[in-house]
Design a protein around this motif. Structure first.
Motif, PDB file in Angstrom:
ATOM      1  N   VAL A 117       0.840  -1.202   0.000  1.00  0.00           N
ATOM      2  CA  VAL A 117       0.000   0.000   0.000  1.00  0.00           C
ATOM      3  C   VAL A 117       0.876   1.254   0.000  1.00  0.00           C
ATOM      4  O   VAL A 117       0.627   2.208  -0.751  1.00  0.00           O
ATOM      5  CB  VAL A 117      -0.949   0.002   1.214  1.00  0.00           C
ATOM      6  N   LYS A 118       1.919   1.263   0.808  1.00  0.00           N
ATOM      7  CA  LYS A 118       2.822   2.415   0.853  1.00  0.00           C
ATOM      8  C   LYS A 118       3.499   2.636  -0.498  1.00  0.00           C
ATOM      9  O   LYS A 118       3.637   3.773  -0.962  1.00  0.00           O
ATOM     10  CB  LYS A 118       3.882   2.206   1.938  1.00  0.00           C
ATOM     11  N   ALA A 119       3.921   1.552  -1.130  1.00  0.00           N
ATOM     12  CA  ALA A 119       4.589   1.660  -2.430  1.00  0.00           C
ATOM     13  C   ALA A 119       3.648   2.198  -3.502  1.00  0.00           C
ATOM     14  O   ALA A 119       4.039   3.001  -4.349  1.00  0.00           O
ATOM     15  CB  ALA A 119       5.129   0.292  -2.845  1.00  0.00           C
ATOM     16  N   LEU A 120       2.407   1.765  -3.472  1.00  0.00           N
ATOM     17  CA  LEU A 120       1.420   2.249  -4.440  1.00  0.00           C
ATOM     18  C   LEU A 120       1.201   3.749  -4.286  1.00  0.00           C
ATOM     19  O   LEU A 120       1.034   4.474  -5.268  1.00  0.00           O
ATOM     20  CB  LEU A 120       0.092   1.513  -4.259  1.00  0.00           C
ATOM     21  N   ARG A 121       1.216   4.218  -3.055  1.00  0.00           N
ATOM     22  CA  ARG A 121       1.041   5.654  -2.817  1.00  0.00           C
ATOM     23  C   ARG A 121       2.280   6.440  -3.231  1.00  0.00           C
ATOM     24  O   ARG A 121       2.178   7.506  -3.837  1.00  0.00           O
ATOM     25  CB  ARG A 121       0.754   5.903  -1.330  1.00  0.00           C
ATOM     26  N   GLN A 122       3.450   5.904  -2.941  1.00  0.00           N
ATOM     27  CA  GLN A 122       4.692   6.636  -3.211  1.00  0.00           C
ATOM     28  C   GLN A 122       5.062   6.632  -4.693  1.00  0.00           C
ATOM     29  O   GLN A 122       5.473   7.646  -5.242  1.00  0.00           O
ATOM     30  CB  GLN A 122       5.841   6.034  -2.399  1.00  0.00           C
TER      31      GLN A 122
END
Length: 301
Positions: A117-122
C-alpha cells in the motif's frame, strides 16, 4: 453533462481535420500532416460544410482562407483541443490520480500488504481500494478479465491466458497464544496443547479449506471453542484470552508486539502454503503498474 448520444452521431475526426486545414491554410499540407490523401481531406471538409451550412474555407492563392464561421469555430476548438491534449499528456505521464483495486484475504494481511500500500502511494499516487471478500477461481478470473480488480493475492492458482498467475512466496504457519498465557511456557507436549481451547478461521475460500485439512492431520480433534470469519477478531481473541490460534508467520510478526502474542514452542511441523499473485496480462502495458509488480517481486525475494 455531455450529451454522448449527439456526440456519437457526429464524426469528431472532422474537427481535427478542420483544425489542421486552418493551421496550414492548405488542404494538401493538411493531408501531408495527417498522413492521409488530399481527397480524403476534401471529402471530410465537404461533410463538415454540409453540417455547418458554410463553406468554411475559400480559395486564396495557392491555399485557402477561413470564413468568419471557420474563424469562430477555430477559436472554440483551440481551447478545447488544448485541454484535451493536456489531459492525454497527463495520463501518459501518470500524473492523474488513479484507483488501484486490491483483493487480499484477511489471512494474508501483514507487513507485506502494508508495504505494498505504501509503495502504491509513493510510486504512482494511487488511491487504494481493498476488498477481503471470499473469492473462487472463477470469480478471480472474472474480476481480472473485466478489470474490476488490479491485483489479487490468493491461496490458489488459476490458469487463464489473459491472467498472469505467479507464485509470490511460500508461507509457514505457526501456533500462537497470548504472551501472558499461564500454561504455555517453554517446551510444550502435543497432549498439553490439545487440551487447550482453539480458535478457528471460518472461510469457504478453497485454498484455506485445503490448508485446514492439512492442519487437522497435525493437530487432530483439537477443541475449537471460538470460530469467526473475521481474522482480526480471531487475533484479538487470542490476545485477550487463553485460546490458541494458527496463523502465517508474517501475520504473527506483524501483530506480535501490538497484540502481545508469542509462538507456542511445540515439536510439530505445521504445513506451509503458497501465495499467488494474480493480475491482468494487459495491465503490464502501463509503466506504473509494471513497476509496482516488479517492486512486489523484489521485496519478496
Amino acid at each position: 453533462m455531455t450529451n454522448l448520444y449527439d456526440l456519437k452521431k457526429f464524426d469528431l475526426n472532422l474537427l481535427l481535420i478542420f483544425e489542421c486545414i486552418y493551421q496550414h491554410q492548405s488542404i494538401s499540407k493538411a493531408a501531408k500532416a495527417l498522413f492521409i490523401t488530399p481527397s480524403a481531406v476534401s471529402q471530410s471538409l465537404q461533410r463538415l460544410r454540409a453540417h455547418l451550412d458554410d463553406p468554411l474555407f475559400i480559395r486564396s492563392g495557392k491555399g485557402v482562407a477561413p470564413t468568419t464561421v471557420a474563424i469562430n469555430l477555430h477559436m472554440h476548438l483551440e481551447v478545447n483541443l488544448s485541454q484535451l491534449e493536456q489531459t492525454i499528456n497527463m495520463m501518459n505521464r501518470n500524473e492523474l490520480s488513479k484507483k488501484f483495486v486490491l483483493y487480499t484475504p484477511q489471512l494474508l494481511m501483514s507487513e507485506g500488504s502494508t508495504a505494498l500500500v505504501k509503495a502504491l502511494r509513493q510510486q504512482a499516487s494511487y488511491a487504494i481500494e481493498h476488498h477481503d471478500i471470499f473469492i473462487t477461481p472463477q470469480s478471480a478470473e472474472e474480476l481480472l478479465t473485466y478489470r474490476k480488480a488490479d491485483l489479487i493475492l490468493s491461496l490458489f492458482p488459476i490458469v487463464n491466458p489473459a491472467v498472469v498467475c505467479e507464485k509470490l512466496s511460500c508461507e509457514p504457519l505457526v501456533l500462537v497464544c497470548s504472551e501472558h498465557h499461564p500454561r504455555l511456557n517453554g517446551k510444550i507436549a502435543l497432549s498439553d496443547v490439545l487440551a487447550e481451547g482453539f480458535t478457528f478461521y471460518s472461510t469457504p475460500e478453497k485454498g484455506a479449506l485445503a490448508l485446514q485439512e492439512e492442519i487437522e492431520t497435525v493437530l487432530p480433534q483439537r477443541n475449537v471453542v471460538f470460530s469467526s470469519d473475521s481474522y482480526i477478531s480471531i487475533i484479538n481473541i487470542i490476545s485477550q484470552s487463553e485460546l490458541i490460534g494458527i496463523m502465517p508467520l508474517s501475520t504473527f510478526n506483524h501483530y506480535k508486539k501490538i497484540m502481545n502474542l508469542k509462538i507456542v514452542d511445540i515439536d510439530i511441523t505445521l504445513p506451509t502454503f503458497d501465495i499467488f499473485m494474480l493480475y491482468n496480462r494487459a495491465s503490464l502495458n502501463g509503466s506504473a503498474f509494471a513497476s509496482v509488480i516488479e517492486m512486489i517481486k523484489l521485496a519478496d525475494r
